[in-house]
Design an enzyme around this catalytic site. Structure first.
Site, PDB file in Angstrom:
ATOM      1  N   SER A  54       0.938  -1.349   0.083  1.00 43.51           N
ATOM      2  CA  SER A  54      -0.080   0.087  -0.063  1.00 43.51           C
ATOM      3  C   SER A  54       0.804   1.314  -0.015  1.00 43.51           C
ATOM      4  CB  SER A  54      -0.996   0.195   1.118  1.00 43.51           C
ATOM      5  OG  SER A  54      -0.210   0.156   2.517  1.00 43.51           O
TER       6      SER A  54
ATOM      7  N   MET B 126      11.014  -6.377   4.447  1.00 48.63           N
ATOM      8  CA  MET B 126      11.068  -7.080   5.754  1.00 48.63           C
ATOM      9  C   MET B 126      12.277  -7.892   5.948  1.00 48.63           C
ATOM     10  SD  MET B 126       8.227  -6.068   7.015  1.00 48.63           S
ATOM     11  CE  MET B 126       8.003  -7.332   8.600  1.00 48.63           C
TER      12      MET B 126
ATOM     13  N   HIS C 145       8.579   3.322   9.148  1.00 45.32           N
ATOM     14  CA  HIS C 145       8.457   2.393  10.355  1.00 45.32           C
ATOM     15  C   HIS C 145       7.175   2.742  10.838  1.00 45.32           C
ATOM     16  CE1 HIS C 145       9.538  -0.530  13.379  1.00 45.32           C
ATOM     17  NE2 HIS C 145       9.275   0.533  14.376  1.00 45.32           N
TER      18      HIS C 145
ATOM     19  N   ASP D 257      20.508   3.294   8.280  1.00 42.64           N
ATOM     20  CA  ASP D 257      22.053   2.996   8.693  1.00 42.64           C
ATOM     21  C   ASP D 257      22.164   1.505   9.071  1.00 42.64           C
ATOM     22  OD1 ASP D 257      21.039   2.554  11.131  1.00 42.64           O
ATOM     23  OD2 ASP D 257      22.143   4.478  12.212  1.00 42.64           O
TER      24      ASP D 257
ATOM     25  N   ASP E 175      16.185   0.332  12.393  1.00 35.97           N
ATOM     26  CA  ASP E 175      15.522   1.367  12.748  1.00 35.97           C
ATOM     27  C   ASP E 175      15.864   2.362  13.403  1.00 35.97           C
ATOM     28  OD1 ASP E 175      13.074   0.218  11.271  1.00 35.97           O
ATOM     29  OD2 ASP E 175      12.706  -1.111  12.872  1.00 35.97           O
TER      30      ASP E 175
HETATM   31  C1  GRF Z   1       3.974  -0.494   6.813  1.00 42.13           C
HETATM   32  O1  GRF Z   1       3.168  -0.218   7.907  1.00 42.13           O
HETATM   33  C2  GRF Z   1       5.428   0.164   7.207  1.00 42.13           C
HETATM   34  O2  GRF Z   1       5.535   1.082   7.881  1.00 42.13           O
HETATM   35  C3  GRF Z   1       5.993  -1.214   7.563  1.00 42.13           C
HETATM   36  O3  GRF Z   1       5.469  -2.219   6.850  1.00 42.13           O
HETATM   37  C4  GRF Z   1       4.228  -2.001   6.491  1.00 42.13           C
HETATM   38  C5  GRF Z   1       4.195  -2.071   5.068  1.00 42.13           C
HETATM   39  O4  GRF Z   1       2.721  -1.751   4.727  1.00 42.13           O
HETATM   40  N1  GRF Z   1       7.384  -0.933   7.481  1.00 42.13           N
HETATM   41  P1  GRF Z   1       2.538  -1.963   3.072  1.00 42.13           P
HETATM   42  O5  GRF Z   1       2.988  -3.314   2.423  1.00 42.13           O
HETATM   43  O6  GRF Z   1       3.028  -0.651   2.396  1.00 42.13           O
HETATM   44  O7  GRF Z   1       0.814  -2.094   3.121  1.00 42.13           O
END
Ligand code: GRF
Length: 210
Positions: free
Chosen positions: A25, A103, A122, A154, A158
């Site tokens: 998203s 991830m 984040h 970095d 986070d």
């Molecule tokens: C988001 O909440 C972002 O902050 C985190 O992972 C989520 C990804 O959501 N790192 P999407 O795949 O962009 O919907």
């Protein structure tokens, strides 16, 4: 290793790559703000979408938008992933890499090569609740508010310099899903807005590390 140009604004359209492992998203909001088919006088355009998961919804969104994609697993190794990705970033003349629900943890040599040119979003008000399960952690801590943070990446998890944050309230009956939905809505505004400001030269992204 591919090292992008040092300073924004570039004086030309910036080539963006987005890394995503999930639904995408945030990718969608970045594609809306920085379309692949942008004119040469635009601030930026998404030129490549990278995922470590071939089944990621983000890759499908990229294909629908006719953006080149690269699905590369972390197997056999992170080093192999990064070598393949660096090559693709160079081929596409990428100036700025945007992690959007990516991830995986990138190596120090990758984050060093992209220092000041690598952003992440984040779902917490960093430095509170870094790492995985940030939304659940805010609920467990009994926080009254949460939000999202756009930061330079970095070698830590986070931990890089914060560029921008947006706050959202936490309701008493929030679940992880309802709170994350509210945070995502904030992310979809904050991430493109922060990238736009960066491309316009609002941040000293190299100095931010000192
Ligand atoms: C988001 O909440 C972002 O902050 C985190 O992972 C989520 C990804 O959501 N790192 P999407 O795949 O962009 O919907």
């Amino acid at each position: 290793m591919h090292r992008p140009e040092a300073k924004f604004p570039l004086g030309r359209v910036a080539n963006l790559a987005v890394f995503a492992s999930g639904a995408g998203s945030n990718l969608q909001s970045l594609l809306a703000a920085f379309p692949h088919q942008s004119a040469a006088d635009a601030l930026g355009r998404v030129m490549l979408v990278v995922s470590d998961r071939p089944e990621a919804g983000a890759l499908e969104l990229a294909r629908i938008a006719s953006v080149p994609t690269l699905a590369q697993s972390f197997k056999p190794s992170r080093a192999h992933f990064e070598a393949v990705i660096q090559d693709a970033l160079q081929q596409a003349s990428i100036d700025l890499v945007l992690l959007a629900g990516f991830m995986r943890i990138l190596s120090g040599s990758f984050t060093d090569a992209w220092r000041g040119r690598l952003l992440n979003i984040h779902p917490s008000l960093l430095p509170a609740h870094p790492g995985l399960h940030a939304v659940a952690a805010a609920l467990q801590a009994g926080d009254f508010e949460s939000g999202c943070t756009v930061h330079l990446v970095d070698a830590g998890v986070d931990t890089g310099p914060v560029l921008a944050q947006a706050r959202v309230p936490i309701a008493q009956d929030d679940t992880e899903a309802t709170l994350h939905a509210r945070i995502r809505t904030a992310e979809h505004g904050l991430y493109p807005q922060t990238v736009r400001r960066l491309l316009e030269g609002a941040f000293e992204t190299q100095r931010a590390f000192r």
